[in-house]
Design a protein around this motif. Structure first.
Motif, mmCIF file in Angstrom:
data_model
loop_
_atom_site.group_PDB
_atom_site.id
_atom_site.type_symbol
_atom_site.label_atom_id
_atom_site.label_comp_id
_atom_site.label_asym_id
_atom_site.label_seq_id
_atom_site.Cartn_x
_atom_site.Cartn_y
_atom_site.Cartn_z
ATOM 1 N N GLN A 620 0.848 -1.181 0.000
ATOM 2 C CA GLN A 620 0.000 0.000 0.000
ATOM 3 C C GLN A 620 0.892 1.242 0.000
ATOM 4 O O GLN A 620 1.287 1.734 1.041
ATOM 5 C CB GLN A 620 -0.887 -0.031 1.250
ATOM 6 N N ASN A 621 1.209 1.748 -1.243
ATOM 7 C CA ASN A 621 2.182 2.823 -1.308
ATOM 8 C C ASN A 621 1.561 4.181 -1.589
ATOM 9 O O ASN A 621 2.249 5.175 -1.690
ATOM 10 C CB ASN A 621 3.238 2.516 -2.366
ATOM 11 N N GLY A 622 0.220 4.229 -1.741
ATOM 12 C CA GLY A 622 -0.430 5.514 -1.923
ATOM 13 C C GLY A 622 -0.531 5.968 -3.381
ATOM 14 O O GLY A 622 -1.217 6.941 -3.684
ATOM 15 N N TYR A 623 0.150 5.286 -4.304
ATOM 16 C CA TYR A 623 0.064 5.692 -5.708
ATOM 17 C C TYR A 623 -1.152 5.056 -6.330
ATOM 18 O O TYR A 623 -1.242 3.837 -6.453
ATOM 19 C CB TYR A 623 1.324 5.259 -6.470
ATOM 20 N N ARG A 625 -1.985 4.828 -9.283
ATOM 21 C CA ARG A 625 -1.737 4.070 -10.508
ATOM 22 C C ARG A 625 -1.290 2.656 -10.212
ATOM 23 O O ARG A 625 -1.590 1.721 -10.923
ATOM 24 C CB ARG A 625 -0.702 4.792 -11.366
ATOM 25 N N ALA A 628 -4.220 0.689 -9.555
ATOM 26 C CA ALA A 628 -4.900 0.370 -10.812
ATOM 27 C C ALA A 628 -4.244 -0.806 -11.507
ATOM 28 O O ALA A 628 -4.931 -1.682 -12.050
ATOM 29 C CB ALA A 628 -4.879 1.605 -11.721
ATOM 30 N N VAL A 629 -2.887 -0.882 -11.407
ATOM 31 C CA VAL A 629 -2.194 -2.021 -12.008
ATOM 32 C C VAL A 629 -2.675 -3.308 -11.399
ATOM 33 O O VAL A 629 -2.995 -4.279 -12.110
ATOM 34 C CB VAL A 629 -0.663 -1.882 -11.848
ATOM 35 N N PHE A 632 -6.101 -4.129 -12.693
ATOM 36 C CA PHE A 632 -6.051 -4.680 -14.054
ATOM 37 C C PHE A 632 -5.471 -6.075 -14.071
ATOM 38 O O PHE A 632 -5.983 -6.970 -14.758
ATOM 39 C CB PHE A 632 -5.218 -3.753 -14.963
ATOM 40 N N MET B 97 -2.237 8.550 1.087
ATOM 41 C CA MET B 97 -2.972 7.419 1.684
ATOM 42 C C MET B 97 -2.089 6.181 1.722
ATOM 43 O O MET B 97 -2.290 5.210 1.013
ATOM 44 C CB MET B 97 -4.222 7.136 0.844
ATOM 45 N N LYS B 98 -1.089 6.246 2.562
ATOM 46 C CA LYS B 98 -0.217 5.068 2.678
ATOM 47 C C LYS B 98 0.301 4.998 4.110
ATOM 48 O O LYS B 98 0.214 5.964 4.859
ATOM 49 C CB LYS B 98 0.940 5.169 1.693
#
Lengths: 648, 99
Positions: A620-623, A625, A628-629, A632, B97-98
């Motif tokens: 859980q890094n906050g990005y 995208r 989203a990866v 997908f 949010m991390k």
């Protein structure tokens, strides 16, 4: 009349409640309230006694059902009292001697600021003991039994600011617990076997059960009696219990507590009659204890501890007699009563001596006190003559009967028991004469400051180390203390003769306590003469050692036996090695197990979960995208899986 | 014209949209790419509807449009707010949010 029985217990119980809940406003009057309620209980006892004498021997038993305590189906526990000749004897002893000790304590505890509390505990003690002897069933007896244990704990540890007193109280309580387990198991066996634990049904039907059951109950009751009556192997608390104030020692040793075990055995006589193996155990315990206590009594320099050894030994006589069956029960109780008089007198005398000697307890620091405290000397002396069994005094009649009964047991056993009892009588004479000579005769050793003892200071921590030695001014105690001693001295002199007059005591007890005449292998006169000879040998030996020669003010090193006896014949070392050490190892092992296995499993799980989450949180890094990866990717895997399933 | 070609087109559009979402940082472009994916899905639904000869796909396409419209309202509002507070419309900057 029946309703008075409950009041017997209620009076001191009320006293305890009032004194313990009343607070400081009762500080000035508390001791009078306590004494008055103890005396009220005695008066009630006397009224009931007079009433009992007025009736036929057969229907002297009174019973009172107060209320159903725990009615659960087949389990019926009642609060019910039973007053028969045996309980009557105890009631009079407990309340009579108890009241005298209350009176004595008024003077003895005068300067103690917690005197009100002390009297509250004394009343509690009396109430518990009365409940014990008046109970109509074993469960209620058990309640009284525990009450006695509690009260003794509170009183032995009364001076709780002294660590030694606190430890002694704890020791007494814990050792008593071991015995209590015996009593509770006995009650459980009774309930499963007979479906009840009331006295009459149990004692009447015990003959119908197997001998094994009776033996089991008997041995468990013996264990209980050993705890309360300080018999080998549960004797170790008694000597330390001397940490309590002296009136407490008198109460414990004469009227309450230690007599409970003897009462239990005599009351359960029918069980022991049905179990010869248990009886043998009882006499063995009695004989061993009477010698054990006597030997310990010979070596102690602390006057109270010497008397404690003597109590142990005298209770040993009673237990021995109680184990002899119908030839001994009545004499056990008789010795108990006479012992109640002279031992209370001796302890109160010892307290009086300490009172005049700046609370010194080491007899080597006494000497020549008879001039300074004539009344104490006279009463103590009469108690002394009674306990050694001087012909004509109380102890003579009761102890001589026990020795006769021991011989009458028959066979080799009879000779061994009789011999032990005779030997005990000689040793009793020796150590009591020693106490007498060291305290009241000889040089006035207290005039000089104590020289520090060069050897083993841990053995007898008698004299506390003081900065300046203050020469005591021995003086007679106030009248509130001497009068109880005088009354008890009368009991010590006359009670035995009165009881033996036409076997009055035996016949009085006979409807409840079965009696039959024992037939010693030699004539009664021979036994009596042997007792007197043993007595004279003991007195003579003591005089040779302590009367003719001056007593050293510092204890000599002594022989191996003396040194062992000073350490209570290594009882504490034995307990330490056999019970305490393995217990410690066991607990240490359990702690280790707890730390390594139980805690290890729990902590391991926690660490595993923690580590895993520490790693997984990096996802859980906050990005947005990268989320989203994964979405997908997940969708792609799902589609692929669906297609794959379809293809297969 | 063969309706299957529309499906190819839908797949192509969807892929372009997905690449845009994954590769671009500007929130507005990402947002537009999401719209592209939604419309690719709509196109596929309509094509399937035609292929199978029933109207379910077309009905669902209408639903999608409504949802997409709502999403635009909320999404643009969020993007404008973020831009106002952070002076940037990069999606990677808004990574608070991390743990």
């Amino acid at each position: 009349m029946e309703t008075l029985i409950g009041l017997l217990v209620a009076a001191p119980l009320l006293g305890a409640a009032v004194l313990l809940c009343g607070g400081r406003r009762l500080d000035r009057t508390g001791h009078w309230i306590g004494t008055a309620l103890a005396a009220a209980s005695f008066v009630l006892g006397a009224v009931l006694f007079a009433d009992m004498l007025g009736r036929e021997a057969e229907d002297r038993t009174l019973s009172q059902h107060v209320f159903s305590w725990i009615p659960v189906g087949g389990f019926q526990a009642d609060v019910a009292f039973r007053l028969d000749q045996l309980s009557m004897t105890f009631v009079l002893l407990i309340t009579g001697v108890g009241t005298l000790i209350h009176v004595y304590s008024i003077g003895y505890m005068e300067h103690d600021e917690r005197r009100r509390r002390f009297f509250g505990y004394l009343n509690l003690f009396l109430a518990a003991m009365l409940l014990l002897v008046l109970a109509d069933n074993y469960l209620l007896l058990y309640a009284g039994w525990e009450g006695v244990g509690l009260a003794s704990y509170l009183l032995i540890g009364f001076w709780q600011h002294k660590p030694s007193a606190a430890t002694a109280a704890k020791k007494a309580f814990i050792v008593n617990r071991v015995g209590d387990i015996g009593l509770s198991i006995a009650i459980m066996i009774m309930f499963t076997t007979f479906g009840t634990f009331a006295f009459s049904p149990v004692l009447e039907s015990v003959g119908e059960t197997s001998e094994g059951t009776a033996t089991a109950i008997g041995l468990m009751l013996l264990l209980a009696a050993c705890g309360k009556s300080a018999q080998v192997p549960l004797q170790s608390w008694l000597g330390d219990a001397m940490e309590g104030p002296t009136p407490v020692s008198a109460l414990i040793h004469a009227a309450t507590m230690v007599t409970a075990g003897v009462y239990l055995i005599v009351r359960s006589g029918a069980i022991f009659d049905a179990a010869p193996a248990a009886q043998t155990a009882v006499v063995t315990v009695g004989a061993v204890t009477l010698l054990f206590g006597a030997i310990v009594g010979c070596a102690k320099d602390d006057i109270k501890k010497a008397l404690a050894g003597s109590t142990m030994s005298q209770i040993g006589y009673m237990v021995l007699a109680a184990g002899l069956g119908p030839i001994g029960y009545a004499f056990a109780i008789m010795h108990l009563v006479t012992h109640g008089f002279f031992k209370a007198g001796l302890f109160l005398g010892a307290g009086s001596v300490m009172h005049g000697m700046n609370d010194e307890v080491d007899m080597r620091r006494y000497g020549g006190l008879r001039k300074y405290m004539p009344i104490t000397f006279a009463t103590f002396g009469l108690g002394y003559l009674a306990i050694i069994g001087f012909p004509g005094l109380s102890g003579f009649f009761s102890k001589d009967k026990i020795i006769e009964a021991a011989f009458a047991k028959g066979g080799t056993e009879g000779w061994i028991l009789g011999g032990a009892a005779l030997l005990g009588a000689a040793i009793t004479a020796f150590y009591m004469t020693r106490v007498m000579l060291m305290t009241f005769f000889g040089e006035e050793r207290w005039r000089n400051a104590p020289t520090p003892s060069p050897k083993e200071p841990s053995v007898e921590p008698a004299a506390e180390t003081r900065g300046e030695y203050e020469v005591p001014h021995p003086h007679e105690s106030p009248r509130s203390m001497t009068i109880p001693m005088i009354v008890l001295a009368f009991g010590s002199v006359f009670a035995g003769g009165l009881f033996s007059w036409g076997e009055a005591f035996v016949h009085w007890l006979e409807p409840v306590v079965p009696f039959e005449h024992g037939h010693p292998p030699v004539s009664a006169l021979t036994v009596t003469s042997a007792t007197v000879v043993a007595l004279l040998i003991g007195v003579g030996a003591a005089w040779l050692q302590y009367g003719r020669k001056p007593v050293p003010a510092v204890a000599p090193r002594g022989s191996l036996l003396t040194r062992a006896a000073r350490r209570d014949l290594l009882q504490d070392d034995f307990n330490h090695v056999v019970l305490v050490k393995p217990g410690e190892y066991l607990t240490r092992g359990l702690v280790y197990l707890d730390h390594k296995v139980v805690d290890g499993a729990v902590n391991g799980t926690a660490a595993a979960v923690g580590g895993l989450s520490g790693r997984s949180r990096r996802i859980q890094n906050g990005y947005a995208r990268s989320y989203a990866v994964s979405m997908f990717g997940g969708a792609a895997i799902l589609v692929a899986a669906t297609l794959l399933m379809r293809a297969v | 014209m063969n309706p299957v070609n529309y499906l190819y087109l839908a797949a192509l559009l969807f892929t372009i949209g997905a690449s845009g979402v994954l590769l671009r940082r500007n929130a507005i472009v990402v947002f537009m790419s999401v719209e592209l994916m939604l419309n690719a899905a709509n196109l596929a639904l309509v094509a399937f509807s035609r292929l199978h000869g029933n109207l379910d796909g077309q009905i669902i396409a209408f639903f999608t449009m409504v949802v997409a419209a709502a999403e635009v309202v909320v999404g643009l509002a969020i993007i404008v707010t973020i831009f106002r507070s952070r002076h940037s419309a990069s999606v990677d900057d808004a990574s608070l949010m991390k743990l």
